[in-house]
Design a protein around this motif. Structure first.
Motif, PDB file in Angstrom:
ATOM      1  N   LEU A 167       4.569 -57.519   9.781  1.00 54.27           N
ATOM      2  CA  LEU A 167       5.943 -57.043   9.791  1.00 54.27           C
ATOM      3  C   LEU A 167       6.837 -57.981   8.969  1.00 54.27           C
ATOM      4  CD1 LEU A 167       7.940 -54.936  11.068  1.00 54.27           C
ATOM      5  CD2 LEU A 167       8.315 -56.640  12.872  1.00 54.27           C
ATOM      6  N   SER A 168       6.663 -59.275   9.169  1.00 53.12           N
ATOM      7  CA  SER A 168       7.483 -60.259   8.466  1.00 53.12           C
ATOM      8  C   SER A 168       7.157 -60.318   6.980  1.00 53.12           C
ATOM      9  CB  SER A 168       7.303 -61.636   9.106  1.00 53.12           C
ATOM     10  OG  SER A 168       7.670 -61.601  10.474  1.00 53.12           O
ATOM     11  N   LEU A 169       5.879 -60.207   6.651  1.00 56.45           N
ATOM     12  CA  LEU A 169       5.494 -60.209   5.239  1.00 56.45           C
ATOM     13  C   LEU A 169       6.014 -58.947   4.549  1.00 56.45           C
ATOM     14  CD1 LEU A 169       3.954 -61.764   3.043  1.00 56.45           C
ATOM     15  CD2 LEU A 169       1.942 -60.393   3.626  1.00 56.45           C
ATOM     16  N   GLY A 170       5.947 -57.811   5.230  1.00 53.23           N
ATOM     17  CA  GLY A 170       6.501 -56.588   4.666  1.00 53.23           C
ATOM     18  C   GLY A 170       7.995 -56.700   4.432  1.00 53.23           C
ATOM     19  N   GLY A 171       8.707 -57.348   5.354  1.00 53.43           N
ATOM     20  CA  GLY A 171      10.136 -57.581   5.156  1.00 53.43           C
ATOM     21  C   GLY A 171      10.400 -58.454   3.949  1.00 53.43           C
ATOM     22  N   LEU A 172       9.595 -59.487   3.778  1.00 52.01           N
ATOM     23  CA  LEU A 172       9.726 -60.348   2.595  1.00 52.01           C
ATOM     24  C   LEU A 172       9.525 -59.527   1.323  1.00 52.01           C
ATOM     25  CD1 LEU A 172       8.329 -63.915   2.147  1.00 52.01           C
ATOM     26  CD2 LEU A 172       7.943 -62.222   0.370  1.00 52.01           C
ATOM     27  N   GLY A 173       8.549 -58.624   1.347  1.00 55.32           N
ATOM     28  CA  GLY A 173       8.315 -57.776   0.193  1.00 55.32           C
ATOM     29  C   GLY A 173       9.515 -56.907  -0.125  1.00 55.32           C
ATOM     30  N   ARG A 174      10.171 -56.373   0.895  1.00 54.58           N
ATOM     31  CA  ARG A 174      11.380 -55.564   0.675  1.00 54.58           C
ATOM     32  C   ARG A 174      12.492 -56.385   0.045  1.00 54.58           C
ATOM     33  NH1 ARG A 174      13.082 -50.681   3.203  1.00 54.58           N
ATOM     34  NH2 ARG A 174      15.122 -51.680   3.256  1.00 54.58           N
ATOM     35  N   MET A 175      12.639 -57.640   0.469  1.00 54.38           N
ATOM     36  CA  MET A 175      13.675 -58.496  -0.118  1.00 54.38           C
ATOM     37  C   MET A 175      13.386 -58.761  -1.595  1.00 54.38           C
ATOM     38  SD  MET A 175      14.534 -61.261   2.914  1.00 54.38           S
ATOM     39  CE  MET A 175      16.102 -61.776   2.239  1.00 54.38           C
ATOM     40  N   VAL A 176      12.117 -58.992  -1.913  1.00 55.06           N
ATOM     41  CA  VAL A 176      11.747 -59.225  -3.312  1.00 55.06           C
ATOM     42  C   VAL A 176      12.019 -57.982  -4.144  1.00 55.06           C
ATOM     43  CG1 VAL A 176       9.820 -59.673  -4.871  1.00 55.06           C
ATOM     44  CG2 VAL A 176      10.071 -61.028  -2.783  1.00 55.06           C
ATOM     45  N   LEU A 177      11.689 -56.805  -3.616  1.00 58.43           N
ATOM     46  CA  LEU A 177      11.953 -55.571  -4.344  1.00 58.43           C
ATOM     47  C   LEU A 177      13.448 -55.375  -4.569  1.00 58.43           C
ATOM     48  CD1 LEU A 177       9.388 -53.192  -2.595  1.00 58.43           C
ATOM     49  CD2 LEU A 177       9.274 -54.049  -4.950  1.00 58.43           C
TER      50      LEU A 177
ATOM     51  N   VAL B  71      33.409 -70.860  19.544  1.00 52.51           N
ATOM     52  CA  VAL B  71      32.282 -70.183  18.906  1.00 52.51           C
ATOM     53  C   VAL B  71      31.131 -71.169  18.750  1.00 52.51           C
ATOM     54  CG1 VAL B  71      31.528 -68.895  16.881  1.00 52.51           C
ATOM     55  CG2 VAL B  71      33.883 -68.661  17.698  1.00 52.51           C
ATOM     56  N   ARG B  72      29.962 -70.842  19.332  1.00 51.36           N
ATOM     57  CA  ARG B  72      28.808 -71.756  19.316  1.00 51.36           C
ATOM     58  C   ARG B  72      27.619 -71.097  18.630  1.00 51.36           C
ATOM     59  NH1 ARG B  72      31.214 -70.217  24.126  1.00 51.36           N
ATOM     60  NH2 ARG B  72      29.278 -70.212  25.337  1.00 51.36           N
ATOM     61  N   TYR B  73      26.982 -71.868  17.771  1.00 47.30           N
ATOM     62  CA  TYR B  73      25.822 -71.370  17.029  1.00 47.30           C
ATOM     63  C   TYR B  73      24.591 -71.282  17.926  1.00 47.30           C
ATOM     64  CZ  TYR B  73      22.121 -71.309  13.466  1.00 47.30           C
ATOM     65  OH  TYR B  73      21.012 -70.984  12.692  1.00 47.30           O
ATOM     66  N   VAL B  74      23.826 -70.180  17.781  1.00 42.50           N
ATOM     67  CA  VAL B  74      22.598 -69.979  18.557  1.00 42.50           C
ATOM     68  C   VAL B  74      21.362 -70.098  17.672  1.00 42.50           C
ATOM     69  CG1 VAL B  74      21.287 -68.343  19.966  1.00 42.50           C
ATOM     70  CG2 VAL B  74      23.775 -68.494  20.221  1.00 42.50           C
ATOM     71  N   GLY B  75      21.377 -69.432  16.531  1.00 43.93           N
ATOM     72  CA  GLY B  75      20.231 -69.432  15.627  1.00 43.93           C
ATOM     73  C   GLY B  75      20.412 -68.342  14.592  1.00 43.93           C
ATOM     74  N   SER B  76      19.410 -68.186  13.730  1.00 44.76           N
ATOM     75  CA  SER B  76      19.537 -67.213  12.648  1.00 44.76           C
ATOM     76  C   SER B  76      18.236 -66.421  12.488  1.00 44.76           C
ATOM     77  CB  SER B  76      19.904 -67.906  11.339  1.00 44.76           C
ATOM     78  OG  SER B  76      18.899 -68.823  10.948  1.00 44.76           O
ATOM     79  N   GLN B  77      18.362 -65.311  11.763  1.00 43.82           N
ATOM     80  CA  GLN B  77      17.218 -64.440  11.506  1.00 43.82           C
ATOM     81  C   GLN B  77      17.339 -63.855  10.105  1.00 43.82           C
ATOM     82  OE1 GLN B  77      17.045 -60.746  13.738  1.00 43.82           O
ATOM     83  NE2 GLN B  77      14.816 -60.595  13.531  1.00 43.82           N
ATOM     84  N   CYS B  78      16.264 -63.961   9.347  1.00 39.12           N
ATOM     85  CA  CYS B  78      16.185 -63.245   8.082  1.00 39.12           C
ATOM     86  C   CYS B  78      16.220 -61.748   8.385  1.00 39.12           C
ATOM     87  CB  CYS B  78      14.897 -63.625   7.347  1.00 39.12           C
ATOM     88  SG  CYS B  78      14.569 -62.612   5.895  1.00 39.12           S
ATOM     89  N   TRP B  79      17.012 -61.000   7.631  1.00 39.06           N
ATOM     90  CA  TRP B  79      17.131 -59.556   7.867  1.00 39.06           C
ATOM     91  C   TRP B  79      16.982 -58.839   6.525  1.00 39.06           C
ATOM     92  CZ3 TRP B  79      16.279 -57.268  12.127  1.00 39.06           C
ATOM     93  CH2 TRP B  79      16.643 -55.935  12.325  1.00 39.06           C
ATOM     94  N   PRO B  80      15.777 -58.341   6.223  1.00 33.71           N
ATOM     95  CA  PRO B  80      15.487 -57.807   4.883  1.00 33.71           C
ATOM     96  C   PRO B  80      15.886 -56.349   4.688  1.00 33.71           C
ATOM     97  CG  PRO B  80      13.498 -57.805   6.197  1.00 33.71           C
ATOM     98  CD  PRO B  80      14.583 -58.388   7.072  1.00 33.71           C
ATOM     99  N   PHE B  81      17.087 -55.980   5.153  1.00 33.58           N
ATOM    100  CA  PHE B  81      17.519 -54.591   5.063  1.00 33.58           C
ATOM    101  C   PHE B  81      18.949 -54.493   4.527  1.00 33.58           C
ATOM    102  CE2 PHE B  81      14.591 -55.028   8.716  1.00 33.58           C
ATOM    103  CZ  PHE B  81      13.513 -54.322   8.203  1.00 33.58           C
ATOM    104  N   PRO B  82      19.223 -54.861   3.243  1.00 31.94           N
ATOM    105  CA  PRO B  82      18.175 -55.178   2.269  1.00 31.94           C
ATOM    106  C   PRO B  82      17.912 -56.672   2.059  1.00 31.94           C
ATOM    107  CG  PRO B  82      20.197 -54.717   1.105  1.00 31.94           C
ATOM    108  CD  PRO B  82      20.505 -54.560   2.568  1.00 31.94           C
ATOM    109  N   SER B  83      18.937 -57.552   2.240  1.00 32.55           N
ATOM    110  CA  SER B  83      18.714 -58.968   1.939  1.00 32.55           C
ATOM    111  C   SER B  83      19.814 -59.804   2.586  1.00 32.55           C
ATOM    112  CB  SER B  83      18.684 -59.195   0.424  1.00 32.55           C
ATOM    113  OG  SER B  83      18.278 -60.505   0.114  1.00 32.55           O
ATOM    114  N   GLN B  84      19.700 -60.005   3.892  1.00 33.70           N
ATOM    115  CA  GLN B  84      20.749 -60.693   4.634  1.00 33.70           C
ATOM    116  C   GLN B  84      20.181 -61.825   5.484  1.00 33.70           C
ATOM    117  OE1 GLN B  84      22.129 -56.261   4.960  1.00 33.70           O
ATOM    118  NE2 GLN B  84      22.697 -57.384   6.807  1.00 33.70           N
TER     119      GLN B  84
END
Length: 285
Positions: A112-122, A219-232
């Motif tokens: 799933l994560s590799l496919g998301g990376l592929g979408r970001m590259v595209l 406002v307190r930071y929790v963490g982050s997530q790559c979101w490849p839809f399309p590149s966020q």
């Protein structure tokens, strides 16, 4: 039935983050392709094409006439090449399409994560054909993913858009919102893109005020997530209620309201940082 874990130990372990690749993938520059046989990352719309195996879905190793492909690096030590198939293309025999955007993905978290990376590259490839300054064709820089204009020598590098996503709390309640295209009872957190001159915390508080009329503080930071839809990059926060009544910005939202913690609506899927924040902050796991 989802192939993802029931819970994630930290935001680092959320789908689409590099940690989820578990060391199986090594990114490399496109011009580092060693040639020869390898593994294919074949994307068709929002689907990844995979083959069935006894241990679960695997990436195809057979050349299905897809052409040269774009070299990404190595997957399990083998060359990995990316190809985008037209939506109307027939699937090669032995392969099936698995959604990258499903609420409960059938893919293991690594694929799933590799496919998301592929979408970001595209996405990068589609939006880096021409120079933003003079309109000339861009060419690849050797040994990296950046590109250079052959006319004005300008450089362009892969771009990821940062977004703030925030859970606002007050005693016994949380502020949740719903977009018009979502199901009637599906709610999530306030989120939006960073504007000029803002830090992430400022953007989080501004988005809450603009979309709901509510003032947020601490406002307190929790963490982050790559979101490849399309590149966020989704940057997650928790904040405290500081005042104001809910006024829904109907240009952005269908609804926004306070929900009691013991009477929540349908929440975002487990694969998202929005759900991670809700689960960890409210003890829903």
């Amino acid at each position: 039935m989802t192939a993802l874990p029931a819970a994630f130990p930290s935001p680092l372990h959320l789908p689409f983050n590099h940690t989820c690749l578990d060391g199986r993938f090594q990114l490399a520059a496109p011009d580092a392709d060693p040639g020869g046989a390898g593994i294919w990352l074949a994307v068709q719309g929002s689907d990844l094409l995979v083959a069935a195996a006894s241990a679960g879905p695997v990436l195809p190793a057979e050349d299905c006439g897809w052409g040269e492909g774009l070299y990404l690096g190595t997957w399990d030590g083998q060359p990995c090449r990316l190809v985008q198939l037209p939506r109307e293309a027939l699937l090669p025999a032995g392969l099936h399409a698995a959604s990258l955007t499903a609420a409960d993905p059938a893919l293991p978290i690594e694929l799933l994560s590799l496919g998301g990376l592929g979408r970001m590259v595209l996405h990068w490839e589609r939006h880096s054909c021409y120079c933003q300054g003079c309109g000339s064709v861009l060419q690849r820089l050797p040994g990296e993913w950046g590109k250079q204009c052959g006319s004005c020598a300008a450089h362009l590098y892969p771009q990821v858009a940062p977004c703030a996503i925030v859970l606002v709390r007050r005693p016994g309640e949380v502020l949740l919102t719903r977009k018009p295209e979502w199901a009637v009872n599906r709610y999530s957190l306030v989120a939006g893109f960073i504007e000029f001159g803002e830090c992430l915390e400022e953007a989080a508080a501004r988005e809450v005020l603009e979309e709901t009329g509510v003032q947020a503080s601490n406002v307190r930071y929790v963490g982050s997530q790559c979101w490849p839809f399309p590149s966020q990059l989704m940057c997650g926060f928790v904040a405290d209620y500081a005042g104001g009544e809910v006024i829904v910005d109907t240009r952005e939202l269908a609804d926004a309201r306070w929900f009691p913690i013991d009477a929540l609506p349908d929440l975002p899927p487990k694969r998202s940082i929005a759900r991670y924040i809700l689960d960890t902050e409210l003890g829903l796991d």
